[in-house]
Design a protein around this motif. Sequence first.
Motif, PDB file in Angstrom:
ATOM      1  N   ARG A 609      77.842 -21.724 -24.823  1.00  0.00           N
ATOM      2  CA  ARG A 609      77.394 -22.108 -23.491  1.00  0.00           C
ATOM      3  C   ARG A 609      76.617 -20.698 -22.966  1.00  0.00           C
ATOM      4  NH1 ARG A 609      78.928 -23.425 -17.589  1.00  0.00           N
ATOM      5  NH2 ARG A 609      77.564 -25.075 -17.129  1.00  0.00           N
ATOM      6  N   LEU A 610      77.442 -19.638 -23.152  1.00  0.00           N
ATOM      7  CA  LEU A 610      76.868 -18.365 -22.731  1.00  0.00           C
ATOM      8  C   LEU A 610      75.362 -17.845 -23.487  1.00  0.00           C
ATOM      9  CD1 LEU A 610      80.116 -16.210 -22.781  1.00  0.00           C
ATOM     10  CD2 LEU A 610      78.854 -17.037 -20.643  1.00  0.00           C
ATOM     11  N   MET A 611      75.267 -18.262 -24.578  1.00  0.00           N
ATOM     12  CA  MET A 611      74.026 -17.956 -25.460  1.00  0.00           C
ATOM     13  C   MET A 611      72.947 -18.864 -24.897  1.00  0.00           C
ATOM     14  SD  MET A 611      75.066 -15.616 -26.884  1.00  0.00           S
ATOM     15  CE  MET A 611      73.499 -14.960 -27.715  1.00  0.00           C
ATOM     16  N   GLY A 612      73.491 -20.300 -24.157  1.00  0.00           N
ATOM     17  CA  GLY A 612      72.536 -21.176 -23.607  1.00  0.00           C
ATOM     18  C   GLY A 612      72.119 -20.907 -22.351  1.00  0.00           C
ATOM     19  N   GLU A 613      72.320 -19.824 -21.757  1.00  0.00           N
ATOM     20  CA  GLU A 613      72.349 -19.253 -20.256  1.00  0.00           C
ATOM     21  C   GLU A 613      72.342 -20.517 -19.241  1.00  0.00           C
ATOM     22  OE1 GLU A 613      68.433 -17.859 -20.795  1.00  0.00           O
ATOM     23  OE2 GLU A 613      69.243 -15.956 -21.460  1.00  0.00           O
ATOM     24  N   HIS A 614      73.310 -21.530 -19.532  1.00  0.00           N
ATOM     25  CA  HIS A 614      73.461 -22.618 -18.704  1.00  0.00           C
ATOM     26  C   HIS A 614      72.288 -23.416 -18.568  1.00  0.00           C
ATOM     27  CE1 HIS A 614      77.015 -20.707 -16.466  1.00  0.00           C
ATOM     28  NE2 HIS A 614      76.853 -20.153 -17.876  1.00  0.00           N
ATOM     29  N   LYS A 615      71.081 -23.450 -19.504  1.00  0.00           N
ATOM     30  CA  LYS A 615      69.900 -24.421 -19.178  1.00  0.00           C
ATOM     31  C   LYS A 615      70.134 -25.532 -19.744  1.00  0.00           C
ATOM     32  CE  LYS A 615      67.392 -20.189 -18.748  1.00  0.00           C
ATOM     33  NZ  LYS A 615      65.921 -19.493 -19.077  1.00  0.00           N
ATOM     34  N   ARG A 616      68.977 -26.425 -19.319  1.00  0.00           N
ATOM     35  CA  ARG A 616      69.175 -27.926 -19.789  1.00  0.00           C
ATOM     36  C   ARG A 616      68.831 -28.223 -21.239  1.00  0.00           C
ATOM     37  NH1 ARG A 616      65.563 -30.891 -17.730  1.00  0.00           N
ATOM     38  NH2 ARG A 616      64.276 -29.635 -16.527  1.00  0.00           N
ATOM     39  N   ILE A 617      68.181 -27.319 -21.919  1.00  0.00           N
ATOM     40  CA  ILE A 617      67.708 -27.300 -23.182  1.00  0.00           C
ATOM     41  C   ILE A 617      68.442 -26.067 -23.764  1.00  0.00           C
ATOM     42  CG2 ILE A 617      66.203 -27.177 -25.340  1.00  0.00           C
ATOM     43  CD1 ILE A 617      64.070 -28.560 -23.205  1.00  0.00           C
ATOM     44  N   ARG A 618      69.668 -26.374 -24.640  1.00  0.00           N
ATOM     45  CA  ARG A 618      70.473 -25.560 -25.412  1.00  0.00           C
ATOM     46  C   ARG A 618      70.085 -25.525 -26.761  1.00  0.00           C
ATOM     47  NH1 ARG A 618      76.133 -25.551 -26.584  1.00  0.00           N
ATOM     48  NH2 ARG A 618      76.195 -27.732 -25.439  1.00  0.00           N
ATOM     49  N   SER A 650      62.011 -37.309 -31.589  1.00  0.00           N
ATOM     50  CA  SER A 650      62.158 -35.834 -32.371  1.00  0.00           C
ATOM     51  C   SER A 650      62.221 -35.032 -31.251  1.00  0.00           C
ATOM     52  CB  SER A 650      61.413 -35.764 -33.389  1.00  0.00           C
ATOM     53  OG  SER A 650      60.193 -35.643 -32.825  1.00  0.00           O
ATOM     54  N   PHE A 651      62.586 -33.822 -31.502  1.00  0.00           N
ATOM     55  CA  PHE A 651      62.479 -32.607 -30.482  1.00  0.00           C
ATOM     56  C   PHE A 651      61.870 -31.245 -31.305  1.00  0.00           C
ATOM     57  CE2 PHE A 651      63.770 -28.828 -28.388  1.00  0.00           C
ATOM     58  CZ  PHE A 651      63.656 -28.992 -27.239  1.00  0.00           C
ATOM     59  N   PRO A 652      60.577 -30.993 -30.674  1.00  0.00           N
ATOM     60  CA  PRO A 652      59.807 -29.878 -31.370  1.00  0.00           C
ATOM     61  C   PRO A 652      60.244 -28.421 -30.971  1.00  0.00           C
ATOM     62  CG  PRO A 652      58.754 -30.714 -29.392  1.00  0.00           C
ATOM     63  CD  PRO A 652      59.872 -31.421 -29.500  1.00  0.00           C
ATOM     64  N   ILE A 653      60.597 -27.664 -32.142  1.00  0.00           N
ATOM     65  CA  ILE A 653      61.067 -26.339 -31.926  1.00  0.00           C
ATOM     66  C   ILE A 653      60.159 -25.255 -32.722  1.00  0.00           C
ATOM     67  CG2 ILE A 653      63.575 -26.660 -31.682  1.00  0.00           C
ATOM     68  CD1 ILE A 653      62.347 -25.775 -35.091  1.00  0.00           C
ATOM     69  N   THR A 654      60.322 -24.023 -32.159  1.00  0.00           N
ATOM     70  CA  THR A 654      59.585 -23.109 -33.054  1.00  0.00           C
ATOM     71  C   THR A 654      60.227 -21.927 -33.488  1.00  0.00           C
ATOM     72  OG1 THR A 654      57.426 -23.500 -31.479  1.00  0.00           O
ATOM     73  CG2 THR A 654      57.577 -21.158 -32.627  1.00  0.00           C
ATOM     74  N   LEU A 693      64.927 -18.726 -32.571  1.00  0.00           N
ATOM     75  CA  LEU A 693      64.709 -20.089 -32.397  1.00  0.00           C
ATOM     76  C   LEU A 693      64.354 -20.442 -31.142  1.00  0.00           C
ATOM     77  CD1 LEU A 693      64.906 -23.232 -33.322  1.00  0.00           C
ATOM     78  CD2 LEU A 693      67.270 -23.087 -32.873  1.00  0.00           C
ATOM     79  N   GLU A 694      63.162 -21.120 -30.851  1.00  0.00           N
ATOM     80  CA  GLU A 694      62.930 -21.245 -29.492  1.00  0.00           C
ATOM     81  C   GLU A 694      62.314 -22.675 -29.366  1.00  0.00           C
ATOM     82  OE1 GLU A 694      59.555 -18.600 -28.929  1.00  0.00           O
ATOM     83  OE2 GLU A 694      60.837 -16.812 -29.130  1.00  0.00           O
ATOM     84  N   ALA A 695      62.190 -23.392 -27.779  1.00  0.00           N
ATOM     85  CA  ALA A 695      61.662 -24.246 -27.689  1.00  0.00           C
ATOM     86  C   ALA A 695      60.190 -24.387 -27.504  1.00  0.00           C
ATOM     87  CB  ALA A 695      62.120 -24.910 -26.430  1.00  0.00           C
ATOM     88  N   ASN A 696      59.449 -25.150 -27.383  1.00  0.00           N
ATOM     89  CA  ASN A 696      57.984 -25.144 -27.352  1.00  0.00           C
ATOM     90  C   ASN A 696      57.670 -24.684 -26.007  1.00  0.00           C
ATOM     91  OD1 ASN A 696      58.081 -27.359 -25.707  1.00  0.00           O
ATOM     92  ND2 ASN A 696      57.554 -28.924 -27.174  1.00  0.00           N
ATOM     93  N   GLU A 697      56.168 -24.417 -25.610  1.00  0.00           N
ATOM     94  CA  GLU A 697      56.002 -23.795 -24.559  1.00  0.00           C
ATOM     95  C   GLU A 697      56.243 -24.457 -23.017  1.00  0.00           C
ATOM     96  OE1 GLU A 697      51.905 -22.568 -24.749  1.00  0.00           O
ATOM     97  OE2 GLU A 697      52.137 -21.107 -26.407  1.00  0.00           O
ATOM     98  N   ASP A 698      56.048 -25.845 -23.308  1.00  0.00           N
ATOM     99  CA  ASP A 698      56.422 -26.765 -22.173  1.00  0.00           C
ATOM    100  C   ASP A 698      57.946 -26.616 -21.830  1.00  0.00           C
ATOM    101  OD1 ASP A 698      53.971 -27.205 -22.359  1.00  0.00           O
ATOM    102  OD2 ASP A 698      54.271 -29.066 -23.461  1.00  0.00           O
ATOM    103  N   ASP A 699      58.792 -26.289 -22.549  1.00  0.00           N
ATOM    104  CA  ASP A 699      60.045 -26.505 -22.183  1.00  0.00           C
ATOM    105  C   ASP A 699      60.745 -24.879 -22.206  1.00  0.00           C
ATOM    106  OD1 ASP A 699      60.392 -29.372 -22.252  1.00  0.00           O
ATOM    107  OD2 ASP A 699      60.774 -29.407 -24.624  1.00  0.00           O
ATOM    108  N   ALA A 700      60.019 -23.909 -22.201  1.00  0.00           N
ATOM    109  CA  ALA A 700      60.624 -22.505 -22.355  1.00  0.00           C
ATOM    110  C   ALA A 700      61.239 -22.260 -21.355  1.00  0.00           C
ATOM    111  CB  ALA A 700      59.387 -21.645 -22.609  1.00  0.00           C
ATOM    112  N   GLU A 701      60.897 -22.624 -20.118  1.00  0.00           N
ATOM    113  CA  GLU A 701      61.644 -22.134 -18.691  1.00  0.00           C
ATOM    114  C   GLU A 701      62.985 -22.790 -18.724  1.00  0.00           C
ATOM    115  OE1 GLU A 701      59.511 -22.829 -15.398  1.00  0.00           O
ATOM    116  OE2 GLU A 701      57.919 -21.410 -16.027  1.00  0.00           O
ATOM    117  N   ILE A 702      63.092 -24.031 -19.481  1.00  0.00           N
ATOM    118  CA  ILE A 702      64.436 -24.719 -19.284  1.00  0.00           C
ATOM    119  C   ILE A 702      65.208 -24.863 -20.618  1.00  0.00           C
ATOM    120  CG2 ILE A 702      63.841 -26.262 -17.387  1.00  0.00           C
ATOM    121  CD1 ILE A 702      63.265 -28.260 -19.590  1.00  0.00           C
ATOM    122  N   ALA A 703      64.729 -23.790 -21.420  1.00  0.00           N
ATOM    123  CA  ALA A 703      65.669 -23.776 -22.632  1.00  0.00           C
ATOM    124  C   ALA A 703      65.916 -22.221 -22.890  1.00  0.00           C
ATOM    125  CB  ALA A 703      64.797 -24.336 -23.702  1.00  0.00           C
TER     126      ALA A 703
END
Length: 793
Positions: A609-618, A650-654, A693-703
């Motif tokens: 959870r710490l590495m996830g920064e409490h965000k909705r997409i972890r 599915s869930f897109p990642i980069t 490992l990152e989420a796509n640009e649209d989800d960047a602020e919540i991931a």
Amino acid sequence: MTFGPESIFWARPLSTPLMIAVFGAVLFLSIFLYRRAWGLPLWVRIGLGVARLVALALVVASLFEPTAAVSETHTQAKSLPVLIDVSESMSMRDQRKTAEDIAEAAGALGMTTDEQRRLDEQLEADEVVMRLDADERQTIQSASRLDLARGILGRSAAAVFRKLGESFDVSYSTFGRSSQILSDASTVSDAELSGLAATEPATSIAAALEKVAASGVTPPAGIVLLSDGIENTSSKRTEAVLQDLGARGIPVFPVPVGLEEPDDVSIRTIVMQEVAFSGDSVPLQVQVLSKGYEKRMARLTIDLNGRQVFQRRIRLKGGLQFEDVDFNVDLYEKGAAQVTVAIEPFDDEISVANNRVERSIRVVNEKVRVLYIEGNNRWEFRYLTAILKRDPRLATTFISSSAGPDFARNSPEHIERFPSKREEAFQYDLVILGDVDVDFFTPDELALLEELIRDRGASLLVLCGPMATPASYAGTPVETMLPVRFDADSPWELTSESVYPVLTPEGRSSMVMLLENEPEENDRIWTRVAPLDHLPPLAGVKPGATVLATLSDAADGTKGYPLIAWHRYGTGKVLSMATDRLWRLRFKTGDKYHWRVWSQAIQFLTLSRLMGEHKRIRLETDRTLYEDGEQVRLYAHVLDEDFEPVIQPSFPITINGVGDNALRTQGNLQPDRTAPGLYEGYFTPPAAGRYRLEANEDDAEIANTTEFQVSVVNRELADTNMRRDGLERIAKLTGGTCLAPADLGKLETLLDATPITTTVRSDRPLWDTWLVASVLIGLLGMEWIVRRRNDLT
């Protein structure tokens, strides 16, 4: 080869009467055609009749397909494959210091004639060395293990294999990760030997033996194996392959090449925590193995992301020694950092590839928010409270169910109840539930606690107590979240004073249960947690749960008792501790081990959870460090604005390279059908380096983003010892003999030179041959010519 018919038969037979009738008809027809004189001499009519009779008989007989059953006996020499190891470990140059080692190398390299070698067998090794000139000694010192193998095949034992080629079908193959043919001549040429290079990145002896044993036309009389015995590919079939060769009568004759204990300094492994907080001093234990450099000083360094953060000169003691060091993490950026531990190599080391080890550590720059709820002023509560308050990495809030509201109002560290507002409840990374009666909570509070664990990725640690936990939580969300099943109607059971915790295999590999690096010492320390007094009536674990510790006493049915167990619940983790006697770890050691087990448990439960920064997409990976070629397992826990699981195809990642790594690739994770909102996938890094490992640009602020590292681990050059024991075991299991290079002349007496005789039985058609066709054409042609000359139509 011998050949002989055994019987002749009709392939398309008729009954005997019909056969007689058919051939009788042929005879009658032939006589009928030439019964009249037509002005022909008698002898001409008889000749034409016989020709027609034989021709018709051949045609009719061919219709019935006369066939001969024949047997063929073949005699072939047995094969004798010779395997040459060309893995990278064969490039190592052993430091030969003793007269015996130098003399053996001189013999392998063919520095003496056959007559001299016979004389050398009667000389002491010192006398043999004295006969070597300066150039020969220099050649020996600079010779690699592969050079020795070349010398054995091309010079010192070339005559042996040439002679063996008279009785056996000798062939030569190289091997590393896989094998390939080098030559099928009785001796291998100098050009073929000079073209060998020790470049194979791994060694699989069993696979090579299995392949050459099955590749020949005839079964091998044996297999000669030139190798240093270093095998580093995991194969569950190795034992089965060797036993199969032995059962088939295919002995292996290993010829060890190299020294069993060459001079070398290596870092065998390092023991280090997986996560650290900014500003922490990280303890680290380095296991150093040295031989030949006793009492010499070596420089030990630690680099963090390429920047040196520690150095010390250590004195090598010979053998395995442990160096306890520490380094400061002063990075203020969360993510994965590369830790490189190295010992400065000496100029004459056999391998420098094993002088450094790389690991990855996750750096966290925020405090862990803990909520500890307790209702029983027991010893574990007192010591644990002190630990939680003293640790600067933790921000702990306490709830005492047995204290009044005035106590909470007058203490900045206490609150009265579990928060009823979602934003307040969701700030916690870990909830520790002690011995608190279920009536202290409202149903909404328990539902909010479950949502915190299941959907927000926080963790729950249940510390069982005899007053209320877990018995009073039957039928509540807490029972649903627990990794264990319990009997709410049964009382706590008194255990024997001799019963103590025993780690399971999963427990021994878990960071939670690691108190000392040595497994035996770690197990011994856990025996201090005794007596355990009373334990709750647990009925086992739920599917998918992991037991870290059970009980030592199996006689009373406690085998498999889940003393400490955990599992994933939704996006969070739940850990159950059935005993509140961990404070016994303090016996004669104070906080050392008691603090460590609680610190590591909190770290294990909150890291994700710490590495996830409490965000909705972890986003997560299953590890932070991988070897080159390994698959990385990727996870995404996806929640919507109401913190409900997101269901989509599915869930897109980069995945982006970090630093000098310019890779950028995109992919899709697939949903886990058993856990709504969880998506999984795999990624095979194309090269060593750091990755993000990152989420796509649209989800960047919540991931969140998470990093992992891929390192090249050269196992070939990490272990420098020639493995004579492994080669001798190969010989023993297959019925062979481990031979020194000078003993290869004994092979002729050890091998069974009896040729392989095989008899093959087959059916040969007698009608479908050139002879039958020639006779038929000749007879019909002759008849036609005679008839034409006599003007017969």
